[in-house]
Design an enzyme around this catalytic site. Structure first.
Site, PDB file in Angstrom:
ATOM      1  N   GLY A 129      -9.261  -6.819   8.780  1.00 47.90           N
ATOM      2  CA  GLY A 129      -8.187  -6.089   9.456  1.00 47.90           C
ATOM      3  C   GLY A 129      -7.947  -6.569  10.861  1.00 47.90           C
ATOM      4  NE  ARG A 130     -11.403  -3.270  13.694  1.00 43.11           N
ATOM      5  CZ  ARG A 130     -12.602  -2.787  13.946  1.00 43.11           C
ATOM      6  NH1 ARG A 130     -12.806  -2.089  15.040  1.00 43.11           N
ATOM      7  NH2 ARG A 130     -13.600  -2.991  13.117  1.00 43.11           N
TER       8      ARG A 130
ATOM      9  CD  GLN B  49      -2.852   1.377   2.266  1.00 38.61           C
ATOM     10  OE1 GLN B  49      -2.368   1.556   3.377  1.00 38.61           O
ATOM     11  NE2 GLN B  49      -4.152   1.331   2.045  1.00 38.61           N
TER      12      GLN B  49
ATOM     13  CE1 TYR C  58      -2.979   8.800   7.276  1.00 40.20           C
ATOM     14  CE2 TYR C  58      -4.283   7.010   6.376  1.00 40.20           C
ATOM     15  CZ  TYR C  58      -3.594   7.586   7.432  1.00 40.20           C
ATOM     16  OH  TYR C  58      -3.546   6.930   8.643  1.00 40.20           O
TER      17      TYR C  58
ATOM     18  NE  ARG D  35      -8.526  -0.176   2.552  1.00 45.21           N
ATOM     19  CZ  ARG D  35      -8.590  -0.335   3.867  1.00 45.21           C
ATOM     20  NH1 ARG D  35      -7.919   0.463   4.666  1.00 45.21           N
ATOM     21  NH2 ARG D  35      -9.301  -1.307   4.396  1.00 45.21           N
TER      22      ARG D  35
HETATM   23  C1  LIG Z   1      -4.097  -0.293  14.010  1.00 48.18           C
HETATM   24  C2  LIG Z   1      -4.692  -0.048  12.681  1.00 48.18           C
HETATM   25  C3  LIG Z   1      -3.874   0.346  11.637  1.00 48.18           C
HETATM   26  C4  LIG Z   1      -4.408   0.600  10.362  1.00 48.18           C
HETATM   27  N1  LIG Z   1      -3.580   0.939   9.316  1.00 48.18           N
HETATM   28  C5  LIG Z   1      -4.077   1.141   8.083  1.00 48.18           C
HETATM   29  C6  LIG Z   1      -3.221   1.425   6.977  1.00 48.18           C
HETATM   30  O1  LIG Z   1      -1.998   1.468   7.067  1.00 48.18           O
HETATM   31  N2  LIG Z   1      -3.807   1.647   5.770  1.00 48.18           N
HETATM   32  C7  LIG Z   1      -5.154   1.595   5.598  1.00 48.18           C
HETATM   33  O2  LIG Z   1      -5.633   1.812   4.483  1.00 48.18           O
HETATM   34  N3  LIG Z   1      -5.981   1.291   6.628  1.00 48.18           N
HETATM   35  C8  LIG Z   1      -5.475   1.057   7.847  1.00 48.18           C
HETATM   36  N4  LIG Z   1      -6.316   0.710   8.876  1.00 48.18           N
HETATM   37  C9  LIG Z   1      -7.747   0.461   8.604  1.00 48.18           C
HETATM   38  C10 LIG Z   1      -7.965  -1.030   8.357  1.00 48.18           C
HETATM   39  O3  LIG Z   1      -7.378  -1.432   7.132  1.00 48.18           O
HETATM   40  C11 LIG Z   1      -9.452  -1.373   8.296  1.00 48.18           C
HETATM   41  O4  LIG Z   1     -10.070  -0.523   7.369  1.00 48.18           O
HETATM   42  C12 LIG Z   1     -10.140  -1.228   9.659  1.00 48.18           C
HETATM   43  O5  LIG Z   1      -9.409  -1.877  10.663  1.00 48.18           O
HETATM   44  C13 LIG Z   1     -11.575  -1.783   9.603  1.00 48.18           C
HETATM   45  O6  LIG Z   1     -11.545  -3.130   9.195  1.00 48.18           O
HETATM   46  P1  LIG Z   1     -11.736  -4.348  10.264  1.00 48.18           P
HETATM   47  O7  LIG Z   1     -13.126  -4.160  10.834  1.00 48.18           O
HETATM   48  O8  LIG Z   1     -11.610  -5.597   9.460  1.00 48.18           O
HETATM   49  O9  LIG Z   1     -10.665  -4.189  11.288  1.00 48.18           O
HETATM   50  C14 LIG Z   1      -5.808   0.470  10.155  1.00 48.18           C
HETATM   51  C15 LIG Z   1      -6.627   0.073  11.212  1.00 48.18           C
HETATM   52  C16 LIG Z   1      -6.090  -0.195  12.460  1.00 48.18           C
HETATM   53  C17 LIG Z   1      -6.996  -0.649  13.574  1.00 48.18           C
END
Ligand SMILES: Cc1cc2nc3c(=O)[nH]c(=O)nc-3n(C[C@H](O)[C@H](O)[C@H](O)COP(=O)(O)O)c2cc1C
Length: 405
Positions: free
Chosen positions: A342-343, A106, A201, A249
């Site tokens: 993600g999480r 990314q 961003y 994205r």
């Molecule tokens: C600790 C953390 C770091 C993240 N870093 C990024 C990132 O570098 N780039 C990005 O596009 N989204 C980032 N996100 C957003 C996640 O990609 C994702 O959209 C978000 O966690 C919701 O998805 P989930 O419900 O599956 O966790 C981050 C989220 C968290 C919690």
């Protein structure tokens, strides 16, 4: 396999690359690179561990592509700006590919929400229009995390100084910067890149009408607001060729506006999708914390569904997908072609194997601690996809010691 997950565990072709299933690891920033942005061996192990967990594809954490105009957004964020970064990432791509999983990098530019400590002395952050972010709380805001990172003093909320509008020449230069970063990513072994146009961003600051107040061809309508992101996709495609993956994205909310919504709701989403129909991206990626929550006043359809219809492109859907049934619902409802998780993957690197097994599992709720130090195995592992070794139990058939020399 658990019944009812047939779609989730079916193959998909994204650009020129075959994914063995529809589960993608969402980009997750950890701020665990060396101070100069070089990826570490620990990062290679972290990503390989998740590749072993049965994913269809990995998207890395947001990475800075150069050291210009406030691109780097976080301390200890990885970069793809130098030969050292390329060497560090090569270890990651090799470790992940050893599990047969594609991985894309990314690429991001922080714009007006780059941590001010990442700016050069005297440098002003850049964005779409002369604006100032209201600020936000970093993931490094607990005492324990501050201690782990050696941060002293108050750091409850990051505030950002006023940012200035980019000139058109700078927009073009930054698009080239993305392309140069993408070329280095391919050199490091990546299968493609994701362009970060979400979460607050720089490219988001252009796409969101709240932060883009321009009245040139880069602002004023959905078509103009996505022009910078499209330019980036175009330059990146030229740099990496037709066979590598490009995803873009998008989101409504951002790190400094967690409840943010697109003014115009679904009709804006439709216009964005339409304007991206001819973008040089193999897929769009919807980022959210709850994929069905569209925050729109003009209808209940989830936004990824609208983007998919309007753009005609495959869509990766993200946000609150924590069970197999959630993934299946996304895919069967027509909202998307792939799901990004993600999480759950911080604490449960075997998430794909877990949902496929259908076994009860001791879920660990998300904790920011795992961003820094994931609890790797939780005493359970689902190595169903480990390659079978061809070995002969007959000791006399074994290779002699020193056979490698
Ligand atoms: C600790 C953390 C770091 C993240 N870093 C990024 C990132 O570098 N780039 C990005 O596009 N989204 C980032 N996100 C957003 C996640 O990609 C994702 O959209 C978000 O966690 C919701 O998805 P989930 O419900 O599956 O966790 C981050 C989220 C968290 C919690």
């Amino acid at each position: 396999m658990t019944t009812g997950l047939a779609k989730t565990f079916s193959e998909f072709r994204l650009g020129g690359v075959r994914l063995k299933n529809r589960i993608v690891m969402a980009p997750l920033t950890r701020q665990c690179a060396e101070a100069d942005g070089t990826p570490t061996d620990e990062m290679a192990a972290y990503y390989a561990r998740r590749a072993r967990g049965g994913l269809g594809m990995i998207i890395t954490e947001g990475t800075f592509e150069n050291d210009e105009l406030g691109c780097a957004a976080y301390l200890n964020q990885p970069g793809i700006a130098t030969p050292r970064h390329v060497e560090g990432w090569r270890k990651v791509t090799e470790a992940v590919h050893a599990h047969g999983v594609p991985i894309i990098l990314q690429l991001m530019h922080g714009g007006r929400v780059s941590d001010p400590r990442c700016l050069h002395k005297g440098e002003q952050a850049v964005t779409a229009s002369d604006t100032q972010s209201p600020g936000w709380v970093l993931y490094t805001d607990t005492d324990e995390e501050k201690h782990n990172r050696g941060i002293t003093g108050d750091w409850p909320k990051v505030t950002f100084p006023p940012a200035r509008a980019l000139t058109k020449a700078e927009i073009s230069r930054l698009a080239d910067g993305f392309a140069e970063g993408a070329a280095r990513a391919v050199e490091a072994g990546f299968d493609g890149v994701e362009i970060h146009g979400a979460n607050g961003y720089l490219l988001y600051q252009f796409i969101h009408p709240k932060t883009n107040l321009r009245n040139d061809e880069y602002g004023g309508s959905a078509e103009n607001n996505v022009r910078f992101a499209k330019l980036v996709c175009e330059r990146v495609r030229k740099a990496i060729g037709p066979d590598k993956i490009i995803t873009l994205r998008l989101s409504q909310d951002g790190v400094d506006d967690f409840t943010g919504a697109w003014p115009g709701g679904l009709s804006y989403a439709r216009a964005v999708g339409k304007a991206l129909a001819d973008a040089e991206a193999d897929a769009l990626h919807w980022s959210s914390f709850a994929w069905k929550d569209n925050r729109a006043s003009d209808g209940a359809t989830p936004i990824p569904h609208v983007l998919r219809e309007a753009s005609g492109k495959p869509v990766i859907v993200n946000g609150g997908i924590s069970e197999g049934a959630h993934a299946e619902e996304v895919l069967n409802s027509g909202a998307g072609d792939l799901v990004a998780v993600g999480r759950p993957l911080f604490a449960h690197p075997d998430w794909p194997h877990i949902i496929r097994s259908g076994e009860a599992y001791d879920w660990t709720p998300f904790n920011r601690r795992y961003v820094i130090k994931p609890p790797n195995d939780l005493a359970m592992a689902y190595p169903s996809d480990l390659p079978r070794l061809e070995w002969n139990p007959d000791l006399s058939q074994r290779r002699k010691a020193g056979w490698m020399n």
